[in-house]
Design a protein around this motif. Structure first.
Motif, PDB file in Angstrom:
ATOM      1  N   ASN A 177      -5.948  12.209  -7.239  1.00  0.00           N
ATOM      2  CA  ASN A 177      -6.139  10.777  -7.514  1.00  0.00           C
ATOM      3  C   ASN A 177      -5.204   9.886  -6.714  1.00  0.00           C
ATOM      4  N   HIS A 178      -4.564  10.450  -5.711  1.00  0.00           N
ATOM      5  CA  HIS A 178      -3.724   9.670  -4.807  1.00  0.00           C
ATOM      6  C   HIS A 178      -4.587   8.651  -4.046  1.00  0.00           C
ATOM      7  N   ARG A 179      -4.183   7.378  -4.064  1.00  0.00           N
ATOM      8  CA  ARG A 179      -4.880   6.371  -3.260  1.00  0.00           C
ATOM      9  C   ARG A 179      -3.864   5.595  -2.454  1.00  0.00           C
ATOM     10  N   PRO A 180      -4.191   5.117  -1.236  1.00  0.00           N
ATOM     11  CA  PRO A 180      -5.476   5.338  -0.605  1.00  0.00           C
ATOM     12  C   PRO A 180      -5.631   6.779  -0.129  1.00  0.00           C
ATOM     13  N   MET A 181      -6.875   7.194  -0.068  1.00  0.00           N
ATOM     14  CA  MET A 181      -7.183   8.473   0.527  1.00  0.00           C
ATOM     15  C   MET A 181      -8.121   8.208   1.699  1.00  0.00           C
ATOM     16  N   MET A 200       0.861  -1.191   0.000  1.00  0.00           N
ATOM     17  CA  MET A 200       0.000   0.000   0.000  1.00  0.00           C
ATOM     18  C   MET A 200       0.896   1.239   0.000  1.00  0.00           C
ATOM     19  N   SER A 201       0.644   2.171  -0.903  1.00  0.00           N
ATOM     20  CA  SER A 201       1.424   3.415  -0.864  1.00  0.00           C
ATOM     21  C   SER A 201       0.926   4.276   0.290  1.00  0.00           C
ATOM     22  N   THR A 202       1.724   5.263   0.675  1.00  0.00           N
ATOM     23  CA  THR A 202       1.349   6.048   1.863  1.00  0.00           C
ATOM     24  C   THR A 202       0.101   6.883   1.592  1.00  0.00           C
ATOM     25  N   PRO A 203      -0.864   6.795   2.484  1.00  0.00           N
ATOM     26  CA  PRO A 203      -2.138   7.473   2.238  1.00  0.00           C
ATOM     27  C   PRO A 203      -2.057   8.986   2.388  1.00  0.00           C
ATOM     28  N   LEU A 204      -3.023   9.620   1.785  1.00  0.00           N
ATOM     29  CA  LEU A 204      -3.258  11.040   1.959  1.00  0.00           C
ATOM     30  C   LEU A 204      -4.453  11.128   2.897  1.00  0.00           C
ATOM     31  N   VAL A 205      -4.350  11.951   3.938  1.00  0.00           N
ATOM     32  CA  VAL A 205      -5.491  12.080   4.842  1.00  0.00           C
ATOM     33  C   VAL A 205      -6.036  13.502   4.764  1.00  0.00           C
ATOM     34  N   ILE A 239     -20.673   8.253  -6.010  1.00  0.00           N
ATOM     35  CA  ILE A 239     -21.312   8.289  -7.330  1.00  0.00           C
ATOM     36  C   ILE A 239     -20.237   8.337  -8.419  1.00  0.00           C
ATOM     37  N   GLU A 240     -19.139   9.057  -8.128  1.00  0.00           N
ATOM     38  CA  GLU A 240     -18.083   9.238  -9.136  1.00  0.00           C
ATOM     39  C   GLU A 240     -16.870   8.325  -8.945  1.00  0.00           C
ATOM     40  N   GLU A 241     -16.557   8.012  -7.689  1.00  0.00           N
ATOM     41  CA  GLU A 241     -15.271   7.356  -7.393  1.00  0.00           C
ATOM     42  C   GLU A 241     -15.485   6.141  -6.492  1.00  0.00           C
ATOM     43  N   PRO A 242     -14.644   5.095  -6.655  1.00  0.00           N
ATOM     44  CA  PRO A 242     -14.744   3.965  -5.726  1.00  0.00           C
ATOM     45  C   PRO A 242     -14.501   4.417  -4.277  1.00  0.00           C
ATOM     46  N   ILE A 269      -8.276  -0.091   6.244  1.00  0.00           N
ATOM     47  CA  ILE A 269      -8.244   0.914   5.170  1.00  0.00           C
ATOM     48  C   ILE A 269      -8.040   0.205   3.826  1.00  0.00           C
ATOM     49  N   VAL A 270      -8.869   0.538   2.858  1.00  0.00           N
ATOM     50  CA  VAL A 270      -8.822  -0.132   1.553  1.00  0.00           C
ATOM     51  C   VAL A 270      -7.893   0.660   0.636  1.00  0.00           C
ATOM     52  N   PRO A 271      -6.810  -0.006   0.145  1.00  0.00           N
ATOM     53  CA  PRO A 271      -5.751   0.719  -0.556  1.00  0.00           C
ATOM     54  C   PRO A 271      -6.189   1.488  -1.799  1.00  0.00           C
ATOM     55  N   ASP A 272      -7.083   0.923  -2.601  1.00  0.00           N
ATOM     56  CA  ASP A 272      -7.353   1.587  -3.884  1.00  0.00           C
ATOM     57  C   ASP A 272      -8.639   2.409  -3.878  1.00  0.00           C
TER      58      ASP A 272
END
Ligand code: ASP
Ligand code: MG
Length: 419
Positions: A31-35, A1-6, A136-139, A173-176
Motif C-alpha cells: 500500500n505504499h504510495r506513490p507506486m 510526496m513520499s518517495t515512490p516505490l517502482v 477495478i480495486e485501487e485508485p 506522477i500522481v502521489p496517492d
C-alpha cells in the motif's frame, strides 16, 4: 510526496489473463504510495510486432494486416477473461489497433522509425489492460510514457534526455495513486515514438526510479532472484542474495541477461537499491543489488553469449595495426551500432567478437573489407567467467575448440565454436 516505490513487470509476468491477475494481486500486497508500475508488452508480443515490421518494410501490407488482426484477437481474449464489463478497455485497445493499421500506409518512415512506430504499440496495449484491471480495486492512473520519457531521435536505440525526462516525470506522477506506465518506449523532440532497445523496460524502471529518487526498484521475474549463471545453460547454479552495484554492472556488461545492462548506473548514482524478485512466489527474498562491499555468497559467475561472430582484420599493405586503424574501425562500429563483446589486437591483427545482428553485420562487413583483409568465423559463442578458478574453467571449457582467450585479474573470456 513520499518517495515512490517502482515496480517493473516484464512480458513473461503478464503473458495471459491468469498472470495479469497474479500481477494485480502482487501490486495489491503493497500500500505504499506513490507506486509506479512499469510494464512491458505481453509475453512475446514484441517479437510478433517485429514480424509486422518485417512485412511492412517489404511492402507486404496484406500479410501485415493479418498479423495485426491476430494480435488484436490475442489481446481480446485476455480482455474477455479479465473484465465483466470490457466496454471501456475495448475502446482504448481498438484505438491503439487503428493506430498500428494507420502506420502501414505511411511511406515516409525509414526502417528504424517504422520499427519504433509499430513496435511501441505492444506496451501501450498491455499497460492499458493492466491499468484498467488494477483500477477495478485501487485508485490507478495510466500515463503515456511518450509524454514522460524524452529521448533523442536515434530510433531503435534512443538515448534518454535526462533533464526533460526528469521534469516530465516529476510533474506527472500522481502521489496517492498507482501510476501505470510503459517500459521500453519514449518520444523524440518532435514527438515521434522511439524505443530504448530490446528488453529496455528494466532501464525504463531505472529511469523512473532515478528521476523520482525512488525508495527502490523491484524487477519481478520468473526466477527466485539472480543466479550465478543461466540454469538453462549451466549446471548447479546458485542464487545470489546480494550484489554490489559494480559487480552487477560488470555481469550485465558481459551479458548476464537477467537485467538490461543500462539499468544499474542510474540507480547506483542515487544509491537506490534494486530488488529482483519472483512473481511466482513474492514471499521469497530475491536478490538485492546495492551499496554493499561483497557479493553474498562469493561464487564464480558464468555468462554465455551465443550468436557471435569473430572478425579478424589485418592491413592490406601488411602494416602493423596502429591507432588510426582501430579508431576507424570503432568509428564505424559506433555509427552502425555494433556491440563489441571482446577485442584484442596483436601487431598485425585486430580481433573483434561481436553480436551477429542480422541487420547490422551485413552493413558493416563491406565497409571493413574495403580497408582491411578480413577473416570471419561465424556461429561462435563467448563464455565469460567472473571470479574464475581452475576447476570451473576446466569443467566449462573441456573439449571446446577455443579460438581466442582473454584474461584479466577477475575475468576470463573464451571465444569458441561448438561442433
Ligand atoms: N517488450 C520489449 C521487448 O520485448 C521491452 C522489454 O520487454 O523490456 O524487447
Ligand atoms: Mg518484452
Amino acid at each position: 510526496m513520499s518517495t515512490p516505490l517502482v515496480f517493473k513487470f516484464g512480458g513473461a509476468s503478464i503473458k495471459n489473463a491468469q498472470s495479469m491477475h497474479n500481477v494485480a494481486s502482487i501490486i495489491g500486497r503493497f500500500n505504499h504510495r506513490p507506486m509506479v508500475v512499469v510494464v512491458s508488452a505481453i509475453g512475446k508480443m514484441t517479437n510478433a510486432f517485429e514480424e509486422i515490421v518485417s512485412k511492412w518494410s517489404s511492402g507486404k501490407f496484406e500479410e501485415a494486416n493479418t498479423k495485426i488482426d491476430a494480435i488484436a484477437t490475442f489481446h481480446q481474449q485476455i480482455i474477455n477473461e479479465l473484465f465483466a464489463d470490457p466496454t471501456e478497455i475495448n475502446e482504448q485497445v481498438a484505438a491503439i489497433i487503428s493506430s498500428i493499421q494507420a502506420g502501414l500506409s505511411r511511406q515516409d518512415m525509414t526502417y528504424s522509425e517504422g520499427y519504433d512506430y509499430i513496435v511501441h504499440h505492444g506496451e501501450l496495449i498491455s499497460s492499458r489492460i493492466i491499468a484498467a484491471y488494477v483500477g477495478i480495486e485501487e485508485p490507478t492512473v495510466w500515463h503515456d510514457t511518450r509524454d514522460l520519457v524524452k529521448t533523442d531521435g536515434q530510433f531503435r536505440r534512443a538515448t534518454v534526455q535526462w533533464d526533460e525526462t526528469s521534469r516530465a516525470i516529476r510533474s506527472n506522477i500522481v502521489p496517492d495513486k498507482i501510476n501505470i506506465v510503459q517500459g521500453f518506449i519514449g518520444s523524440c523532440p518532435d514527438g515521434r515514438p522511439t524505443t530504448l532497445g530490446r528488453e529496455g523496460s528494466d532501464y525504463t524502471g531505472a529511469v523512473f526510479a532515478f528521476c523520482l529518487g525512488a525508495d527502490s526498484l523491484t524487477i519481478w521475474k520468473d526466477v527466485p532472484g539472480m543466479l550465478n549463471g543461466d540454469p538453462k545453460t549451466f549446471a548447479n547454479t546458485q542464487k545470489i542474495d546480494a550484489l554490489p552495484y559494480n559487480e552487477a554492472i560488470e555481469l550485465a556488461f558481459y551479458g548476464a541477461s537477467i537485467i538490461h545492462p543500462k539499468t544499474i548506473q542510474p540507480l547506483k548514482k542515487k544509491g537506490i537499491p534494486l530488488h529482483i524478485k519472483s512473481f511466482k512466489d513474492p514471499s521469497l527474498p530475491g536478490t538485492t543489488i546495492g551499496d554493499i562491499d561483497q557479493p553474498e555468497p562469493t561464487v564464480a559467475n558464468f555468462i554465455l553469449k551465443k550468436n557471435q561472430i569473430l572478425i579478424q582484420l589485418s592491413t592490406k599493405d601488411l602494416a602493423f595495426i596502429a591507432e588510426h586503424h582501430l579508431s576507424a574501425v570503432y568509428n564505424l562500429f559506433a555509427e552502425q551500432g555494433v556491440v563489441v563483446n571482446l577485442m584484442r589486437n596483436t601487431a598485425t591483427r585486430a580481433m573483434f567478437c561481436i553480436d551477429n545482428d542480422a541487420i547490422i553485420v551485413p552493413k558493416v562487413l563491406p565497409k571493413l573489407t574495403r580497408q582491411f583483409d578480413i577473416e570471419l568465423t561465424s556461429s561462435v559463442e563467448l563464455l565469460t567467467i567472473r571470479h574464475t578458478n581452475e576447476e570451473d574453467e576446466i569443467r566449462e571449457t573441456g573439449g571446446l575448440d577455443i579460438l581466442l582467450e582473454q584474461r584479466t585479474p577477475y575475468t576470463v573470456q573464451f571465444v569458441f565454436k561448438r561442433f
